[in-house]
Enzyme design. Structure first.
Site, PDB file in Angstrom:
ATOM      1  N   LYS A   1      11.071   0.872  -1.857  1.00  0.00           N
ATOM      2  CA  LYS A   1      10.141  -0.004  -1.143  1.00  0.00           C
ATOM      3  C   LYS A   1      10.585  -1.457  -1.289  1.00  0.00           C
ATOM      4  O   LYS A   1      10.797  -1.949  -2.403  1.00  0.00           O
ATOM      5  CB  LYS A   1       8.745   0.143  -1.757  1.00  0.00           C
ATOM      6  CG  LYS A   1       7.710   0.763  -0.854  1.00  0.00           C
ATOM      7  CD  LYS A   1       6.416   0.894  -1.618  1.00  0.00           C
ATOM      8  CE  LYS A   1       5.254   1.081  -0.705  1.00  0.00           C
ATOM      9  NZ  LYS A   1       3.989   1.142  -1.464  1.00  0.00           N
TER      10      LYS A   1
HETATM   11  O1  G3P Z   1       0.659   1.219  -1.468  1.00  0.00           O
HETATM   12  C1  G3P Z   1       0.377   0.256  -0.523  1.00  0.00           C
HETATM   13  C2  G3P Z   1      -1.053   0.264  -0.013  1.00  0.00           C
HETATM   14  O2  G3P Z   1      -1.421   1.557   0.390  1.00  0.00           O
HETATM   15  C3  G3P Z   1      -2.019  -0.385  -0.930  1.00  0.00           C
HETATM   16  O3  G3P Z   1      -3.344  -0.218  -0.536  1.00  0.00           O
HETATM   17  O4  G3P Z   1      -5.744  -0.246  -1.145  1.00  0.00           O
HETATM   18  O5  G3P Z   1      -4.127  -1.716  -2.392  1.00  0.00           O
HETATM   19  O6  G3P Z   1      -4.756  -2.228  -0.047  1.00  0.00           O
HETATM   20  P1  G3P Z   1      -4.538  -1.163  -1.056  1.00  0.00           P
END
Ligand code: G3P
Length: 237
Positions: free
Chosen positions: A84
């Site tokens: 990533k």
């Molecule tokens: O892993 C990246 C993403 O899915 C993070 O989500 O809930 O931290 O906005 P969030």
């Protein structure tokens, strides 16, 4: 649309793996930090042993040359590892170099269709627009997924669109309707998506009716000496 789990918790991944619907895992530095004092590479390798699919592991460098140096060994931890890289100018530079070496890249922290298009042009294998975080600031996060899917289809771009930052089951449905290839979500959202109160009520009623039927059969048997245990398939529902 494929379901990925957005977690670094081995316990959660093992639990979800049993259902047979999780085809990959995404992690990020926040999720890794939640796991406490653990070796990053060991966790990723263990995840790869549980789920046979793309497993995203994120770099923490910010300069292109440092990202490249960090990403190369990460990509060798397991054949399923996808590195990533954040969507920055340095990130694009790193994606270009790494993808030309055959390293699969998931471009993270995408908030516009233009960013997704640029990441794809640089050679990303996956682009990850963050739906929930856009919704959090009163933007329409899902529109970025719709736009990105449309643009990629217009030009036959094969980069996969991954709906990230999924917060609730409605996001899953909307991402699938928009044509996202993958949605990554926390275990809690995956569990919510499986549930419906009418499923629980319906099951409870089926079991109660079956128990009533069994009891009635038992009463008949003890009264008339009939043979016990009719085949379940013979019962009308
Ligand atoms: O892993 C990246 C993403 O899915 C993070 O989500 O809930 O931290 O906005 P969030």
């Amino acid at each position: 649309m494929e379901f990925f789990l957005d977690t670094a918790s081995l316990e959660e991944i093992r639990e979800a793996a049993k259902w047979g619907v999780v085809s990959g895992v995404t992690t990020n530095p926040t999720l890794m930090a939640r796991e406490g004092d653990v070796e990053f590479s060991e966790i990723i390798k263990e995840i790869c042993d549980i789920i046979d699919g793309p497993i995203s592991a994120e770099v923490v460098s910010v300069k292109a040359e440092d990202m490249i140096e960090e990403a190369r060994p990460i990509s060798k931890w397991h054949p399923n590892v996808v590195v990533k890289i954040p969507m920055t100018p340095d990130g694009l530079q790193a994606i270009k170099v790494l993808s030309s070496e055959g390293i699969k890249i998931n471009t993270t922290l995408i908030f516009t269709a233009n960013q997704a298009l640029l990441a794809a042009q640089a050679g990303a294998y996956i682009v990850s627009p963050f739906v929930g975080r856009l919704d959090d600031i009163s933007e329409d996060g899902m529109q970025v997924i719709r736009d990105t899917v449309q643009i990629f289809n217009n030009y036959g771009i094969t980069t996969k669109v991954l709906a990230a930052s999924i917060r609730h089951p409605r996001h899953i449905t909307e991402a699938a309707k928009a044509g996202a290839h993958i949605a990554t979500m926390p275990l809690s959202v995956l569990k919510q998506a499986m549930k419906h109160p009418l499923t629980d009520i319906g099951l409870e009623r089926f079991l109660k009716d079956w128990e009533k039927y069994r009891q009635a059969q038992g009463t008949k048997e003890s009264a008339g000496g009939k043979t016990a245990g009719r085949a379940r398939g013979a019962v009308r529902t």
